[in-house]
Design a protein around this motif. Sequence first.
Motif, PDB file in Angstrom:
ATOM      1  N   THR A  23     -48.466  79.518  28.628  1.00 27.20           N
ATOM      2  CA  THR A  23     -49.435  78.689  29.346  1.00 27.20           C
ATOM      3  C   THR A  23     -50.500  78.165  28.389  1.00 27.20           C
ATOM      4  OG1 THR A  23     -48.979  79.958  31.343  1.00 27.20           O
ATOM      5  CG2 THR A  23     -50.957  78.600  31.362  1.00 27.20           C
ATOM      6  N   ILE A  24     -50.822  78.929  27.367  1.00 26.95           N
ATOM      7  CA  ILE A  24     -51.735  78.429  26.336  1.00 26.95           C
ATOM      8  C   ILE A  24     -51.090  77.253  25.609  1.00 26.95           C
ATOM      9  CG2 ILE A  24     -52.782  79.003  24.105  1.00 26.95           C
ATOM     10  CD1 ILE A  24     -53.278  81.834  25.334  1.00 26.95           C
ATOM     11  N   ASP A  25     -49.802  77.334  25.353  1.00 31.41           N
ATOM     12  CA  ASP A  25     -49.082  76.231  24.731  1.00 31.41           C
ATOM     13  C   ASP A  25     -49.132  74.995  25.627  1.00 31.41           C
ATOM     14  OD1 ASP A  25     -47.440  74.941  22.814  1.00 31.41           O
ATOM     15  OD2 ASP A  25     -45.617  75.596  23.833  1.00 31.41           O
ATOM     16  N   GLU A  26     -48.964  75.204  26.928  1.00 33.04           N
ATOM     17  CA  GLU A  26     -49.060  74.093  27.884  1.00 33.04           C
ATOM     18  C   GLU A  26     -50.458  73.481  27.854  1.00 33.04           C
ATOM     19  OE1 GLU A  26     -48.663  73.295  32.701  1.00 33.04           O
ATOM     20  OE2 GLU A  26     -48.118  75.257  31.888  1.00 33.04           O
ATOM     21  N   ALA A  27     -51.478  74.317  27.858  1.00 25.52           N
ATOM     22  CA  ALA A  27     -52.862  73.826  27.794  1.00 25.52           C
ATOM     23  C   ALA A  27     -53.072  73.003  26.523  1.00 25.52           C
ATOM     24  CB  ALA A  27     -53.844  74.993  27.848  1.00 25.52           C
ATOM     25  N   ASN A  28     -52.549  73.496  25.419  1.00 32.43           N
ATOM     26  CA  ASN A  28     -52.679  72.790  24.152  1.00 32.43           C
ATOM     27  C   ASN A  28     -52.016  71.416  24.230  1.00 32.43           C
ATOM     28  OD1 ASN A  28     -53.190  72.264  21.432  1.00 32.43           O
ATOM     29  ND2 ASN A  28     -52.615  74.317  20.806  1.00 32.43           N
ATOM     30  N   SER A  29     -50.876  71.341  24.893  1.00 35.25           N
ATOM     31  CA  SER A  29     -50.189  70.055  25.042  1.00 35.25           C
ATOM     32  C   SER A  29     -51.010  69.082  25.865  1.00 35.25           C
ATOM     33  CB  SER A  29     -48.824  70.265  25.702  1.00 35.25           C
ATOM     34  OG  SER A  29     -47.989  71.030  24.862  1.00 35.25           O
ATOM     35  N   THR A  30     -51.679  69.578  26.910  1.00 35.65           N
ATOM     36  CA  THR A  30     -52.511  68.675  27.710  1.00 35.65           C
ATOM     37  C   THR A  30     -53.699  68.174  26.899  1.00 35.65           C
ATOM     38  OG1 THR A  30     -53.907  70.393  28.731  1.00 35.65           O
ATOM     39  CG2 THR A  30     -51.835  69.822  29.868  1.00 35.65           C
ATOM     40  N   ILE A  31     -54.222  69.001  26.019  1.00 36.78           N
ATOM     41  CA  ILE A  31     -55.335  68.555  25.171  1.00 36.78           C
ATOM     42  C   ILE A  31     -54.838  67.495  24.188  1.00 36.78           C
ATOM     43  CG2 ILE A  31     -56.982  69.282  23.387  1.00 36.78           C
ATOM     44  CD1 ILE A  31     -57.275  71.900  25.049  1.00 36.78           C
ATOM     45  N   GLY A  32     -53.592  67.619  23.740  1.00 36.34           N
ATOM     46  CA  GLY A  32     -53.006  66.560  22.916  1.00 36.34           C
ATOM     47  C   GLY A  32     -52.979  65.238  23.665  1.00 36.34           C
ATOM     48  N   LEU A  33     -52.683  65.283  24.957  1.00 33.58           N
ATOM     49  CA  LEU A  33     -52.714  64.061  25.765  1.00 33.58           C
ATOM     50  C   LEU A  33     -54.136  63.527  25.917  1.00 33.58           C
ATOM     51  CD1 LEU A  33     -50.129  64.984  28.544  1.00 33.58           C
ATOM     52  CD2 LEU A  33     -49.855  63.317  26.688  1.00 33.58           C
ATOM     53  N   VAL A  34     -55.094  64.421  26.091  1.00 31.26           N
ATOM     54  CA  VAL A  34     -56.499  64.004  26.172  1.00 31.26           C
ATOM     55  C   VAL A  34     -56.869  63.226  24.922  1.00 31.26           C
ATOM     56  CG1 VAL A  34     -58.900  64.820  26.161  1.00 31.26           C
ATOM     57  CG2 VAL A  34     -57.240  65.887  27.700  1.00 31.26           C
ATOM     58  N   ARG A  35     -56.443  63.708  23.775  1.00 32.03           N
ATOM     59  CA  ARG A  35     -56.821  63.084  22.502  1.00 32.03           C
ATOM     60  C   ARG A  35     -56.319  61.647  22.389  1.00 32.03           C
ATOM     61  NH1 ARG A  35     -55.645  66.571  17.490  1.00 32.03           N
ATOM     62  NH2 ARG A  35     -57.034  65.010  16.572  1.00 32.03           N
ATOM     63  N   LEU A  36     -55.289  61.299  23.152  1.00 33.62           N
ATOM     64  CA  LEU A  36     -54.805  59.915  23.143  1.00 33.62           C
ATOM     65  C   LEU A  36     -55.808  58.959  23.776  1.00 33.62           C
ATOM     66  CD1 LEU A  36     -51.087  60.478  24.215  1.00 33.62           C
ATOM     67  CD2 LEU A  36     -51.979  60.086  21.901  1.00 33.62           C
ATOM     68  N   HIS A  37     -56.789  59.508  24.507  1.00 33.61           N
ATOM     69  CA  HIS A  37     -57.754  58.685  25.240  1.00 33.61           C
ATOM     70  C   HIS A  37     -59.158  58.713  24.633  1.00 33.61           C
ATOM     71  CE1 HIS A  37     -55.004  57.929  28.620  1.00 33.61           C
ATOM     72  NE2 HIS A  37     -54.568  59.145  28.379  1.00 33.61           N
ATOM     73  N   THR A  38     -59.339  59.383  23.500  1.00 34.44           N
ATOM     74  CA  THR A  38     -60.698  59.513  22.952  1.00 34.44           C
ATOM     75  C   THR A  38     -61.193  58.240  22.269  1.00 34.44           C
ATOM     76  OG1 THR A  38     -59.850  60.504  20.905  1.00 34.44           O
ATOM     77  CG2 THR A  38     -60.540  62.022  22.667  1.00 34.44           C
ATOM     78  N   GLY A  39     -60.299  57.320  21.961  1.00 30.57           N
ATOM     79  CA  GLY A  39     -60.714  56.043  21.370  1.00 30.57           C
ATOM     80  C   GLY A  39     -61.490  56.235  20.086  1.00 30.57           C
ATOM     81  N   SER A  40     -62.653  55.623  20.025  1.00 31.32           N
ATOM     82  CA  SER A  40     -63.456  55.664  18.802  1.00 31.32           C
ATOM     83  C   SER A  40     -64.418  56.854  18.761  1.00 31.32           C
ATOM     84  CB  SER A  40     -64.250  54.361  18.654  1.00 31.32           C
ATOM     85  OG  SER A  40     -65.140  54.223  19.755  1.00 31.32           O
ATOM     86  N   ASP A  41     -64.323  57.740  19.732  1.00 37.70           N
ATOM     87  CA  ASP A  41     -65.215  58.906  19.754  1.00 37.70           C
ATOM     88  C   ASP A  41     -64.642  59.984  18.823  1.00 37.70           C
ATOM     89  OD1 ASP A  41     -66.834  61.105  20.256  1.00 37.70           O
ATOM     90  OD2 ASP A  41     -66.966  60.697  22.413  1.00 37.70           O
ATOM     91  N   HIS A  42     -64.924  59.840  17.537  1.00 37.93           N
ATOM     92  CA  HIS A  42     -64.364  60.741  16.525  1.00 37.93           C
ATOM     93  C   HIS A  42     -64.919  62.151  16.644  1.00 37.93           C
ATOM     94  CE1 HIS A  42     -62.348  57.362  14.781  1.00 37.93           C
ATOM     95  NE2 HIS A  42     -63.486  56.705  14.667  1.00 37.93           N
ATOM     96  N   HIS A  43     -66.152  62.282  17.085  1.00 37.62           N
ATOM     97  CA  HIS A  43     -66.732  63.626  17.257  1.00 37.62           C
ATOM     98  C   HIS A  43     -65.979  64.384  18.346  1.00 37.62           C
ATOM     99  CE1 HIS A  43     -69.700  66.693  18.571  1.00 37.62           C
ATOM    100  NE2 HIS A  43     -69.835  66.809  17.267  1.00 37.62           N
ATOM    101  N   LEU A  44     -65.717  63.731  19.465  1.00 33.48           N
ATOM    102  CA  LEU A  44     -64.952  64.367  20.538  1.00 33.48           C
ATOM    103  C   LEU A  44     -63.547  64.701  20.059  1.00 33.48           C
ATOM    104  CD1 LEU A  44     -64.514  65.331  23.440  1.00 33.48           C
ATOM    105  CD2 LEU A  44     -64.018  62.943  24.055  1.00 33.48           C
TER     106      LEU A  44
END
Length: 191
Positions: free
Chosen positions: A37-58
Amino acid sequence: MVKLNKIYTRTGDDGTTGLVSGPRRSKANIRVEAYGTIDEANSTIGLVRLHTGSDHHLDDTLARIQNDLFDVGSDFATPGPDEGLSYEPLRAVQSQVDWLEQTIDAYNEKLEPLKSFTLPGGSALSAHLHLSRTVVRRAERIGVALLDAEPETNIIAVKYLNRLSDLLFVLSRVTNDDGARDVLWQPGQHR
């Protein structure tokens, strides 16, 4: 460092998997469920990162979290006790929890206090962060069940997941124009 030459080994075809310290467990075992489930959570965070755009700090914050989640997963994949092992197992440590708390405080500083619970939405980035938060909460619940079943489990790994879900919640508000686009729950609105 990990070196993977061959991806399939066929050793799991019997429904078991090897843990870091060597013993095999059923793939349905609570410990395997925890790090899976931690691996699954990590994968969802990878998807989040596709939406961070120019927010390099995030994006940098989320990259660190992804790396630390591998540490937590490795911790759960290594049953204790640590004594007698021929190596020092990788464990989640308090400084990782402290970093999450400092990051929460820094991001939360500019947010107005909530007057209601938030619903996932407002922006795509915020909604994806909420999804990650709920998967991390599930990982935490499974981690607590693991701790109940195997008390030598590292409590700091469970604390890490607790703080991480808090951070993901705060980030969901930050990415909704610092809470201005939060979708607030209106209890009983349609009764």
